[in-house]
Design a protein around this motif. Structure first.
Motif, PDB file in Angstrom:
ATOM      1  N   UNK A  27     -10.523   1.964  11.632  1.00 12.35           N
ATOM      2  CA  UNK A  27     -11.192   1.719  10.355  1.00 12.35           C
ATOM      3  C   UNK A  27     -11.116   0.228  10.054  1.00 12.35           C
ATOM      4  N   UNK A  28     -12.193  -0.307   9.475  1.00 11.86           N
ATOM      5  CA  UNK A  28     -12.197  -1.754   9.217  1.00 11.86           C
ATOM      6  C   UNK A  28     -12.809  -2.089   7.869  1.00 11.86           C
ATOM      7  N   UNK A  29     -12.231  -3.072   7.210  1.00  8.22           N
ATOM      8  CA  UNK A  29     -12.790  -3.546   5.931  1.00  8.22           C
ATOM      9  C   UNK A  29     -13.862  -4.599   6.218  1.00  8.22           C
ATOM     10  N   UNK A  30     -14.784  -4.747   5.252  1.00  8.32           N
ATOM     11  CA  UNK A  30     -15.881  -5.710   5.388  1.00  8.32           C
ATOM     12  C   UNK A  30     -15.416  -7.164   5.533  1.00  8.32           C
ATOM     13  N   UNK A  31     -14.155  -7.451   5.262  1.00  8.64           N
ATOM     14  CA  UNK A  31     -13.668  -8.837   5.402  1.00  8.64           C
ATOM     15  C   UNK A  31     -13.092  -9.107   6.790  1.00  8.64           C
ATOM     16  N   UNK A  32     -13.145  -8.123   7.668  1.00  6.07           N
ATOM     17  CA  UNK A  32     -12.633  -8.360   9.024  1.00  6.07           C
ATOM     18  C   UNK A  32     -13.596  -9.268   9.799  1.00  6.07           C
ATOM     19  N   UNK A  33     -13.105  -9.821  10.889  1.00  7.79           N
ATOM     20  CA  UNK A  33     -13.981 -10.655  11.724  1.00  7.79           C
ATOM     21  C   UNK A  33     -15.114  -9.781  12.273  1.00  7.79           C
ATOM     22  N   UNK A  48     -14.275   3.296   0.080  1.00  7.06           N
ATOM     23  CA  UNK A  48     -14.753   4.076   1.229  1.00  7.06           C
ATOM     24  C   UNK A  48     -13.614   4.306   2.222  1.00  7.06           C
ATOM     25  N   UNK A  49     -12.805   3.280   2.459  1.00  6.12           N
ATOM     26  CA  UNK A  49     -11.719   3.430   3.439  1.00  6.12           C
ATOM     27  C   UNK A  49     -10.708   4.477   2.963  1.00  6.12           C
ATOM     28  N   UNK A  50     -10.424   4.498   1.648  1.00  5.27           N
ATOM     29  CA  UNK A  50      -9.487   5.500   1.117  1.00  5.27           C
ATOM     30  C   UNK A  50     -10.088   6.906   1.247  1.00  5.27           C
ATOM     31  N   UNK A  51     -11.378   7.024   0.921  1.00  2.70           N
ATOM     32  CA  UNK A  51     -12.036   8.341   1.008  1.00  2.70           C
ATOM     33  C   UNK A  51     -12.057   8.844   2.453  1.00  2.70           C
ATOM     34  N   UNK A  71      -1.136   1.241   3.739  1.00  2.89           N
ATOM     35  CA  UNK A  71      -0.238   2.073   2.919  1.00  2.89           C
ATOM     36  C   UNK A  71      -1.005   3.202   2.240  1.00  2.89           C
ATOM     37  N   UNK A  72      -2.188   2.869   1.723  1.00  2.63           N
ATOM     38  CA  UNK A  72      -2.985   3.910   1.042  1.00  2.63           C
ATOM     39  C   UNK A  72      -3.313   5.036   2.021  1.00  2.63           C
ATOM     40  N   UNK A  73      -3.705   4.660   3.240  1.00  2.00           N
ATOM     41  CA  UNK A  73      -4.024   5.678   4.255  1.00  2.00           C
ATOM     42  C   UNK A  73      -2.778   6.511   4.582  1.00  2.00           C
ATOM     43  N   UNK A  74      -1.642   5.864   4.721  1.00  2.00           N
ATOM     44  CA  UNK A  74      -0.401   6.574   5.070  1.00  2.00           C
ATOM     45  C   UNK A  74       0.017   7.533   3.949  1.00  2.00           C
ATOM     46  N   UNK A 307      -3.505   8.011  -6.590  1.00  2.00           N
ATOM     47  CA  UNK A 307      -4.600   7.771  -5.623  1.00  2.00           C
ATOM     48  C   UNK A 307      -5.496   9.014  -5.594  1.00  2.00           C
ATOM     49  N   UNK A 308      -4.869  10.185  -5.571  1.00  2.00           N
ATOM     50  CA  UNK A 308      -5.665  11.419  -5.575  1.00  2.00           C
ATOM     51  C   UNK A 308      -6.457  11.550  -6.864  1.00  2.00           C
ATOM     52  N   UNK A 309      -5.850  11.107  -7.962  1.00  2.00           N
ATOM     53  CA  UNK A 309      -6.545  11.144  -9.261  1.00  2.00           C
ATOM     54  C   UNK A 309      -7.804  10.275  -9.176  1.00  2.00           C
ATOM     55  N   UNK A 310      -7.667   9.110  -8.540  1.00  2.00           N
ATOM     56  CA  UNK A 310      -8.832   8.229  -8.376  1.00  2.00           C
ATOM     57  C   UNK A 310      -9.930   8.946  -7.588  1.00  2.00           C
ATOM     58  N   UNK A 311      -9.558   9.587  -6.482  1.00  2.00           N
ATOM     59  CA  UNK A 311     -10.573  10.244  -5.643  1.00  2.00           C
ATOM     60  C   UNK A 311     -11.248  11.380  -6.415  1.00  2.00           C
ATOM     61  N   UNK A 312     -10.465  12.033  -7.259  1.00  2.63           N
ATOM     62  CA  UNK A 312     -11.000  13.138  -8.066  1.00  2.63           C
ATOM     63  C   UNK A 312     -11.971  12.612  -9.142  1.00  2.63           C
ATOM     64  N   UNK A 313     -11.628  11.492  -9.790  1.00  4.88           N
ATOM     65  CA  UNK A 313     -12.436  10.977 -10.906  1.00  4.88           C
ATOM     66  C   UNK A 313     -13.645  10.162 -10.461  1.00  4.88           C
ATOM     67  N   UNK A 314     -13.653   9.795  -9.184  1.00 10.68           N
ATOM     68  CA  UNK A 314     -14.671   8.854  -8.733  1.00 10.68           C
ATOM     69  C   UNK A 314     -15.825   9.597  -8.067  1.00 10.68           C
ATOM     70  N   UNK A 315     -17.044   9.360  -8.560  1.00 10.35           N
ATOM     71  CA  UNK A 315     -18.181  10.088  -8.000  1.00 10.35           C
ATOM     72  C   UNK A 315     -18.529   9.540  -6.612  1.00 10.35           C
TER      73      UNK A 315
END
Ligand code: 13P
Ligand code: SF4
Length: 317
Positions: A27-33, A48-51, A71-74, A307-315
């Motif tokens: 998985x990669x963030x948009x700021x990677x090379x 998106x990476x968390x989802x 950490x979020x993924x773990x 974090x789960x609360x965020x995923x639940x509240x976020x459309x």
């Protein structure tokens, strides 16, 4: 005899073979090379990476981003192995909010709901009621009553922005990102005057005077979507320069101009932490199955809820 460094092509082949052997996903963030973005199985903003991490089937996740993303993924996938190419890839914004000090701030305001940006350590998330990213902060803050007492940390710029668009006065932690605060308002305004047809895209971690120049304010994914869908063909981009690779790949006919930092002699629009990751380190971490991201189980248990609360509240727009 000098040892020859591996070529990009040979590294890509090795990474593909190791990925298969390890049953891993990259998985990669948009700021990677650009080379890491091109080799990643999934690429996206922090949301998106968390989802994606929450739903991933593979047993091994290689998070090419910064440490809080690993950490979020773990935390979301405690049974999986989460690897990061360089364990020194931190975040100045997360560092601007040490957990011990944030704890005192929270304890001093016991009647406040605590909303934290995802750019925080697991220990700060463990003190939090709901996590947000720049992609869903407004939407999530809007779920609370207008007069709710809220602490928002750690980014003062994102917090100010959300206060202004929601008409609130959340209590803000005084943190910031060293990359997003360095863009020059004067030089960006001059650039806009030279290119009056250009749309100005600004990440909400930038300061308010810069945001006032913006045609679009949003997370990396929001800025990218705007660039793709806009009928304009020129854009001034005020966020970390890695996003330009995606913008140029998706819109080869359009022109993207990086917003200038105050100090023209530095590469200040590059996040030094994000850029610590290289193809070689990505190969090494798959080969060595290290460095592995670990989170204390007690902290992880507490950090998982917001974090789960965020995923639940976020459309899922
Ligand atoms: P996004 O959530 O917009 O991808 O931003 C992450 C980040 O670190 C911004 O500096
Ligand atoms: Fe952190 Fe800023 Fe780098 Fe984003 S750009 S990871 S907020 S230091």
């Amino acid at each position: 005899m000098a040892v020859e460094s591996p070529t990009v092509e040979s590294l890509k082949k090795e990474i593909a073979a190791l990925k298969k052997q390890r049953g891993a996903v990259i998985m990669g963030h948009y700021y990677q090379t650009a080379d890491i973005q091109d080799i990643a199985d999934y690429i996206g903003d922090s949301l998106a990476l968390a989802r994606i991490a929450a739903d991933i089937k593979e047993k091994v996740i290689v998070m090419c981003g910064v440490h809080f993303m690993g950490e979020t993924a773990k935390i979301l996938c405690p049974d999986k192995i989460v690897l990061e190419p360089d364990s020194e890839a931190g975040c100045s914004l997360a560092d601007s909010c040490p957990a011990e000090e944030f704890k005192k701030f929270v304890e001093a305001h016991p009647d406040h709901t605590v909303i934290s940006y995802v750019n925080t350590s697991a220990a700060v998330k463990a003190l939090t009621d709901v996590v947000v990213t720049s992609g869903n902060a407004k939407e999530i803050v809007d779920t609370f009553d207008k007069d709710a007492k809220i602490i928002f940390g750690p980014d003062r710029n994102l917090g100010n922005y959300i206060n202004s668009v929601t008409g609130r006065s959340m209590l803000l932690w005084d943190g910031a990102c060293h990359v997003h605060e360095k863009f020059s308002v004067e030089k960006t305004a001059q650039l806009k005057a030279q290119h009056p047809d250009a749309k100005v895209l600004v990440h909400p971690e930038c300061t308010n005077p810069l945001r006032l120049l913006a045609d679009c304010i949003g997370s990396t994914a929001v800025l990218l979507k705007y660039a793709v869908e806009s009928s304009a063909d020129k854009f001034i981009v005020a966020t970390e320069s890695g996003i330009l690779h995606q913008m140029r790949s998706k819109c080869p006919e359009k022109t993207f101009i990086p917003a200038p930092p105050s100090d023209s002699t530095c590469a200040c629009n590059e996040c030094a932490y994000m850029k610590l990751n290289t193809l070689e380190k990505l190969r090494n971490c798959l080969r060595d199955m290290a460095p592995e991201v670990t989170v204390d189980s007690h902290i992880a248990q507490k950090a998982r809820k917001p974090i789960e609360k965020m995923l639940e509240l976020s459309s899922k727009k």
